[in-house]
Structures are given as structure tokens and as C-alpha cells.
Design an enzyme around this catalytic site. Structure first.
Site, PDB file in Angstrom:
ATOM      1  N   ASP A   1       0.841  -1.199   0.000  1.00 47.25           N
ATOM      2  CA  ASP A   1       0.000   0.000   0.000  1.00 47.25           C
ATOM      3  C   ASP A   1       0.876   1.249   0.000  1.00 47.25           C
ATOM      4  OD1 ASP A   1      -2.245   1.535   2.403  1.00 47.25           O
ATOM      5  OD2 ASP A   1      -2.333   1.532   0.209  1.00 47.25           O
TER       6      ASP A   1
ATOM      7  N   ASN B   1     -10.168   0.883   0.507  1.00 46.29           N
ATOM      8  CA  ASN B   1      -9.109   0.779   1.515  1.00 46.29           C
ATOM      9  C   ASN B   1      -9.633   1.207   2.883  1.00 46.29           C
ATOM     10  OD1 ASN B   1      -7.564   0.319  -0.791  1.00 46.29           O
ATOM     11  ND2 ASN B   1      -5.813   1.475  -0.015  1.00 46.29           N
TER      12      ASN B   1
HETATM   13  O1  LIG Z   1      -2.953   4.423   6.911  1.00 48.88           O
HETATM   14  C1  LIG Z   1      -2.213   3.914   6.068  1.00 48.88           C
HETATM   15  O2  LIG Z   1      -0.984   3.876   6.117  1.00 48.88           O
HETATM   16  C2  LIG Z   1      -2.878   3.225   4.882  1.00 48.88           C
HETATM   17  C3  LIG Z   1      -4.004   4.051   4.328  1.00 48.88           C
HETATM   18  O3  LIG Z   1      -3.509   5.177   3.654  1.00 48.88           O
HETATM   19  C4  LIG Z   1      -4.820   3.209   3.354  1.00 48.88           C
HETATM   20  O4  LIG Z   1      -4.202   3.182   2.072  1.00 48.88           O
HETATM   21  C5  LIG Z   1      -6.152   3.829   3.238  1.00 48.88           C
HETATM   22  O5  LIG Z   1      -6.452   4.507   2.276  1.00 48.88           O
HETATM   23  C6  LIG Z   1      -7.050   3.685   4.417  1.00 48.88           C
HETATM   24  O6  LIG Z   1      -7.466   4.940   4.807  1.00 48.88           O
HETATM   25  P1  LIG Z   1      -8.308   5.065   6.178  1.00 48.88           P
HETATM   26  O7  LIG Z   1      -9.384   4.015   6.144  1.00 48.88           O
HETATM   27  O8  LIG Z   1      -8.848   6.456   6.136  1.00 48.88           O
HETATM   28  O9  LIG Z   1      -7.341   4.861   7.291  1.00 48.88           O
HETATM   29 ZN   LIG Z   2      -4.492   5.114   1.173  1.00 46.45          ZN
END
Ligand SMILES: O=C(O)C[C@@H](O)[C@H](O)C(=O)COP(=O)(O)O
Ligand SMILES: [Zn+2]
Length: 288
Positions: A85, A229
Site C-alpha cells: 500500500d 481501503n
Molecule cells: O494508513 C495507512 O498507512 C494506509 C491508508 O492510507 C490506506 O491506504 C487507506 O487509504 C485507508 O485509509 P483510512 O481508512 O482512512 O485509514
Molecule cells: Zn491510502
């Protein structure tokens, strides 16, 4: 072996107007919890390591082996995609070398032409080994230096150009941001999503899945989002359940319930599974 790349899974999701969850792992408990959710719902799942999480856990090879060995130990039978990721160029190349099933090359902080050239290189290296590639168009906002953006909108022409490199899924900015959404957030831009989806048949990725209202997630999936994600919501669920357990008053000095890590971590681990299962249900991922 249930490990697979994401091509067929996400292309089917785009065609079927559902999404498959992409959940970040941070340690063994997270890995077990997310895999348990996929197995219990009999649905495919993507588990992903950010560069920071992989470093924290001990490197990409350890993370891959952790997922491989946990799949075996738990008797997981649903398809699992092991994904990098938000990888930079070096991390994407390393994960291709190590044998991840899928890598994201996140070149949003590079001049577009450089992002494009490096994406082409990563696609060539990855596809030679049957590994999927995700790219990102523009920047997915978040909170930096205490300031939270309200989410950027991907440029449609840039998206088409990046898509033409042969990437297998494309992360797009439609007003989504990473982490906790501010109270003045305006919501997803379905107009921009409609423009992108009309031009691009490649599965589209929604980053920053935590905190977006269910009905907006469902609408975005119906319009072409095929991978969502999620990280922050799992972290919040884990933290809340763990805090409640500790505040229940197990005396950490004399009561094994208060100091045995297997007991301390159990409520939070179950909370991760429960939240993951709920999101899988939101995404409409069909059981296999
Ligand atoms: O938090 C990370 O390092 C990964 C995230 O950027 C992931 O790619 C993502 O988009 C999840 O976002 P969230 O649900 O707002 O934490
Ligand atoms: Zn992300």
C-alpha cells in the site's frame, strides 16, 4: 495456495458493481483478525502493508511470510491478495522482488511525467511476474501538520494517461481523505467519479474508506469503485475494545486477565474481525 493477484478479483468486482475490501495489517493479531473475517464471510480479501507498517513488522519478506504462514495455520481457503500500500518506487520494486501479489506505486508527490514513467517501469517489472499494479491519480488528502484537507479531485485526463500504462487498478481522488474526516467535509464527488468511470473501465480504488457514510460508499461502488481501503476504522475499533477491557478493572498486577497479552489483545482482535465483516457486508462482496 490461496494467495493470488488482484486482476480477476477486481475486474469481476467492477463488472459486478461490488467491491472487495483492502485492509491494512499492522501485526499478527491484525493479520489473523482480517483473514478470519474473510473466511467467516467466505469472501476474497486484500491485505496490505504500508511502508511504515512493513518496517515496523520487520520488512516485506517477513510480512509476506507472516501472511503465508497465517493462511496455512488458520486453514484459510478464500482467495487472499498480499499488497503493498502506498509504495514508493524502491518499495514497489522490493515487493515485486520479494513476491507480493500486488503493489501500489504511489507517485503522487512526483511531477506527473515522472510518475508516469516510473509507473510504466513498475508495470513492466510487476507484470513480468504476474503481479498486479495499482497507481494513484493526484493526491488522496489527509491530515498533515495538523491541517486536514477536504479531499482532492483526480484530473480525468491524467487518470486516462496513467490508466494507459496498463495498471490493473487505479486509485482516484473524489473528495476522499485518509484518516478521520473533518466535520466540514463536503462528501464524495459523485460527479467526478461519474466522469472517471465513463472513461476508465479499469477497477477504481477508493482510499480513505474509514469514516465515509455507508450510503456514500455503496453509491460509489455502484458507480465503479471496486476496491475500498480501510485502516483507521480498524484501529479505532481495536483501541476502543482494548480500552474497555482494561477499564473493566482486571488488576494487571495479580490477575492474568490483566497482564496476559493473549487476553489483553483478544477483545481488540475480535473487534477488528467484527468491523472487517461489517465493511465486507457494506461492500457487497459476494461469497465464493
Ligand atoms: O494508513 C495507512 O498507512 C494506509 C491508508 O492510507 C490506506 O491506504 C487507506 O487509504 C485507508 O485509509 P483510512 O481508512 O482512512 O485509514
Ligand atoms: Zn491510502
Amino acid at each position: 495456495m490461496v494467495l493470488t493477484n488482484g486482476n480477476e478479483i477486481f475486474n469481476n468486482a467492477r463488472k459486478g458493481k461490488y467491491a472487495v475490501g483492502a485492509f491494512n495489517i499492522n501485526d499478527l493479531e491484525w493479520t489473523r483478525a482480517i483473514l478470519a473475517a474473510a473466511q467467516e464471510t467466505n469472501t476474497p480479501v486484500l491485505v496490505q502493508t504500508s511502508m511504515g507498517a512493513a518496517k515496523y513488522m520487520g520488512g516485506y519478506e517477513l510480512c509476506l511470510h507472516l501472511v503465508q504462514d497465517t493462511i496455512k495455520a488458520m486453514g484459510i481457503t478464500v482467495p487472499v491478495i498480499m499488497h503493498l500500500d502506498h509504495g514508493n518506487y524502491e518499495a514497489a520494486k522490493e515487493c515485486i522482488e520479494v513476491g507480493y501479489n500486488s503493489v501500489m506505486f504511489d507517485g503522487h508527490d512526483l511531477p506527473f511525467d515522472e510518475n508516469l514513467e516510473k509507473t510504466k517501469e513498475i508495470v513492466k517489472l510487476a507484470h513480468a511476474k504476474g503481479i498486479s499494479v495499482e497507481a494513484e491519480v493526484g493526491s488522496i488528502g489527509g491530515t498533515e501538520d495538523g491541517i486536514t484537507g477536504l479531499g482532492e479531485l483526480a484530473d480525468v485526463e491524467e487518470a486516462k494517461t496513467l490508466n494507459a500504462t496498463g495498471v490493473d487498478y487505479l486509485a482516484v481522488g473524489i473528495g476522499n481523505i485518509h484518516g478521520v474526516y473533518p466535520d466540514n467535509w463536503k462528501g464524495l464527488s459523485f460527479d467526478r467519479l461519474q466522469e472517471l468511470a465513463a472513461e476508465i473501465s479499469t477497477p477504481l480504488v477508493l482510499h480513505g474508506g474509514s469514516g465515509i457514510p455507508k450510503e456514500q460508499i455503496i453509491k460509489a461502488i455502484s458507480m465503479g469503485i471496486s476496491k475500498v481501503n480501510v485502516n483507521t476504522e480498524l484501529q479505532l475499533s481495536f483501541a476502543k475494545a482494548t480500552r474497555e477491557y482494561i477499564e473493566a478493572g482486571h488488576d494487571q498486577d495479580i490477575d492474568a486477565k490483566g497482564y496476559d497479552p493473549r487476553k489483553l489483545l483478544a477483545p481488540g482482535t475480535k473487534a477488528i474481525t467484527d468491523t472487517t465483516k461489517e465493511r465486507i457486508q457494506w461492500f457487497g462482496t459476494p461469497s465464493i
